[in-house]
Design a protein around this motif. Structure first.
Motif, PDB file in Angstrom:
ATOM      1  N   GLU A 115       0.838  -1.193   0.000  1.00 49.10           N
ATOM      2  CA  GLU A 115       0.000   0.000   0.000  1.00 49.10           C
ATOM      3  C   GLU A 115       0.875   1.246   0.000  1.00 49.10           C
ATOM      4  O   GLU A 115       1.810   1.382   0.793  1.00 49.10           O
ATOM      5  CB  GLU A 115      -0.901  -0.007   1.236  1.00 49.10           C
ATOM      6  CG  GLU A 115      -1.935   1.089   1.200  1.00 49.10           C
ATOM      7  CD  GLU A 115      -2.894   0.976   2.349  1.00 49.10           C
ATOM      8  OE1 GLU A 115      -3.367   2.028   2.798  1.00 49.10           O
ATOM      9  OE2 GLU A 115      -3.170  -0.144   2.803  1.00 49.10           O
ATOM     10  N   GLY A 116       0.598   2.135  -0.958  1.00 42.88           N
ATOM     11  CA  GLY A 116       1.369   3.372  -1.073  1.00 42.88           C
ATOM     12  C   GLY A 116       2.626   3.226  -1.916  1.00 42.88           C
ATOM     13  O   GLY A 116       3.289   4.221  -2.220  1.00 42.88           O
ATOM     14  N   GLU A 117       3.019   2.019  -2.301  1.00 51.13           N
ATOM     15  CA  GLU A 117       4.217   1.809  -3.108  1.00 51.13           C
ATOM     16  C   GLU A 117       3.902   2.158  -4.566  1.00 51.13           C
ATOM     17  O   GLU A 117       2.902   1.724  -5.120  1.00 51.13           O
ATOM     18  CB  GLU A 117       4.663   0.336  -3.017  1.00 51.13           C
ATOM     19  CG  GLU A 117       5.892   0.017  -3.818  1.00 51.13           C
ATOM     20  CD  GLU A 117       6.242  -1.463  -3.748  1.00 51.13           C
ATOM     21  OE1 GLU A 117       7.227  -1.824  -4.384  1.00 51.13           O
ATOM     22  OE2 GLU A 117       5.531  -2.237  -3.085  1.00 51.13           O
ATOM     23  N   PRO A 118       4.781   2.978  -5.204  1.00 54.60           N
ATOM     24  CA  PRO A 118       4.510   3.341  -6.605  1.00 54.60           C
ATOM     25  C   PRO A 118       4.766   2.141  -7.523  1.00 54.60           C
ATOM     26  O   PRO A 118       5.572   1.251  -7.225  1.00 54.60           O
ATOM     27  CB  PRO A 118       5.494   4.474  -6.891  1.00 54.60           C
ATOM     28  CG  PRO A 118       6.602   4.250  -5.912  1.00 54.60           C
ATOM     29  CD  PRO A 118       5.969   3.633  -4.688  1.00 54.60           C
ATOM     30  N   ALA A 119       4.086   2.136  -8.633  1.00 49.92           N
ATOM     31  CA  ALA A 119       4.253   1.053  -9.626  1.00 49.92           C
ATOM     32  C   ALA A 119       5.638   1.189 -10.246  1.00 49.92           C
ATOM     33  O   ALA A 119       6.181   2.279 -10.376  1.00 49.92           O
ATOM     34  CB  ALA A 119       3.190   1.161 -10.691  1.00 49.92           C
ATOM     35  N   PRO A 120       6.267   0.066 -10.639  1.00 47.23           N
ATOM     36  CA  PRO A 120       7.597   0.134 -11.260  1.00 47.23           C
ATOM     37  C   PRO A 120       7.516   0.904 -12.574  1.00 47.23           C
ATOM     38  O   PRO A 120       6.537   0.820 -13.304  1.00 47.23           O
ATOM     39  CB  PRO A 120       7.958  -1.340 -11.500  1.00 47.23           C
ATOM     40  CG  PRO A 120       6.790  -2.146 -11.139  1.00 47.23           C
ATOM     41  CD  PRO A 120       5.784  -1.294 -10.488  1.00 47.23           C
ATOM     42  N   PHE A 121       8.566   1.642 -12.855  1.00 46.30           N
ATOM     43  CA  PHE A 121       8.591   2.475 -14.042  1.00 46.30           C
ATOM     44  C   PHE A 121       9.964   2.344 -14.698  1.00 46.30           C
ATOM     45  O   PHE A 121      10.981   2.507 -14.039  1.00 46.30           O
ATOM     46  CB  PHE A 121       8.304   3.939 -13.674  1.00 46.30           C
ATOM     47  CG  PHE A 121       8.282   4.861 -14.841  1.00 46.30           C
ATOM     48  CD1 PHE A 121       7.205   4.868 -15.708  1.00 46.30           C
ATOM     49  CD2 PHE A 121       9.338   5.709 -15.094  1.00 46.30           C
ATOM     50  CE1 PHE A 121       7.177   5.719 -16.798  1.00 46.30           C
ATOM     51  CE2 PHE A 121       9.328   6.564 -16.176  1.00 46.30           C
ATOM     52  CZ  PHE A 121       8.241   6.563 -17.038  1.00 46.30           C
ATOM     53  N   ASP A 122       9.982   2.070 -15.976  1.00 49.22           N
ATOM     54  CA  ASP A 122      11.228   1.930 -16.721  1.00 49.22           C
ATOM     55  C   ASP A 122      11.406   3.170 -17.583  1.00 49.22           C
ATOM     56  O   ASP A 122      10.639   3.412 -18.508  1.00 49.22           O
ATOM     57  CB  ASP A 122      11.204   0.669 -17.591  1.00 49.22           C
ATOM     58  CG  ASP A 122      12.539   0.403 -18.266  1.00 49.22           C
ATOM     59  OD1 ASP A 122      13.496   1.151 -18.024  1.00 49.22           O
ATOM     60  OD2 ASP A 122      12.608  -0.577 -19.041  1.00 49.22           O
ATOM     61  N   THR A 123      12.419   3.966 -17.296  1.00 40.88           N
ATOM     62  CA  THR A 123      12.634   5.203 -18.029  1.00 40.88           C
ATOM     63  C   THR A 123      13.103   4.959 -19.450  1.00 40.88           C
ATOM     64  O   THR A 123      12.991   5.839 -20.295  1.00 40.88           O
ATOM     65  CB  THR A 123      13.660   6.105 -17.307  1.00 40.88           C
ATOM     66  OG1 THR A 123      14.886   5.366 -17.170  1.00 40.88           O
ATOM     67  CG2 THR A 123      13.148   6.519 -15.946  1.00 40.88           C
ATOM     68  N   GLU A 124      13.640   3.775 -19.731  1.00 42.09           N
ATOM     69  CA  GLU A 124      14.153   3.474 -21.059  1.00 42.09           C
ATOM     70  C   GLU A 124      13.079   2.828 -21.957  1.00 42.09           C
ATOM     71  O   GLU A 124      13.293   2.620 -23.131  1.00 42.09           O
ATOM     72  CB  GLU A 124      15.361   2.559 -20.970  1.00 42.09           C
ATOM     73  CG  GLU A 124      16.532   3.231 -20.271  1.00 42.09           C
ATOM     74  CD  GLU A 124      17.712   2.264 -20.138  1.00 42.09           C
ATOM     75  OE1 GLU A 124      17.647   1.163 -20.691  1.00 42.09           O
ATOM     76  OE2 GLU A 124      18.675   2.647 -19.473  1.00 42.09           O
TER      77      GLU A 124
END
Length: 126
Positions: A115-124
């Motif tokens: 809860e409250g953890e942001p979703a993983p995001f790949d900048t590339e």
């Protein structure tokens, strides 16, 4: 969806009951005019397409372009068979791909986010 004689008969009986014998001829005439207009529209569109495409219009196999016949497995199989390989080798490649894909789906873990953890995001990633 197909409309057979029984369905048309039922629609006709309902129309007679709802409209009555006085208004039925008028509505039947309007329906006939509507069907004629639709037919003219379709013929005009077909003539325009034939005019724009030229002689190639008659050479097109319209049954092959029917989206209801779309089957990704058949398309891949046909592409593998047309690539010059043997049928046995191509079918073995298809079976290997299917097994590999099923293993990847089976081994990929699904980890829920806290809860409250942001979703993983790949900048590339694009």
């Amino acid at each position: 969806m197909s409309i057979d004689f029984n369905k048309i008969l039922i629609i006709g009986i309902i129309a007679v009951l709802l409209l009555g014998p006085q208004r039925l001829p008028m509505y039947a005439q309007k329906l006939a005019e509507f069907v004629k207009a639709i037919r003219r529209f379709a013929d005009t569109a077909k003539d325009r397409m034939r005019e724009e495409m030229g002689p190639e219009f008659d050479d097109v196999d319209w049954q092959k372009l029917d989206p209801r016949q779309y089957d990704p497995r058949r398309i891949i199989r046909d592409a593998l068979l047309d690539s010059g390989g043997t049928a046995a080798g191509s079918m073995a490649a298809v079976e290997t791909a299917q097994v590999t894909a099923s293993k990847v789906r089976a081994t990929a873990p699904v980890v829920p986010l806290a809860e409250g953890e942001p979703a993983p995001f790949d900048t590339e990633a694009t």
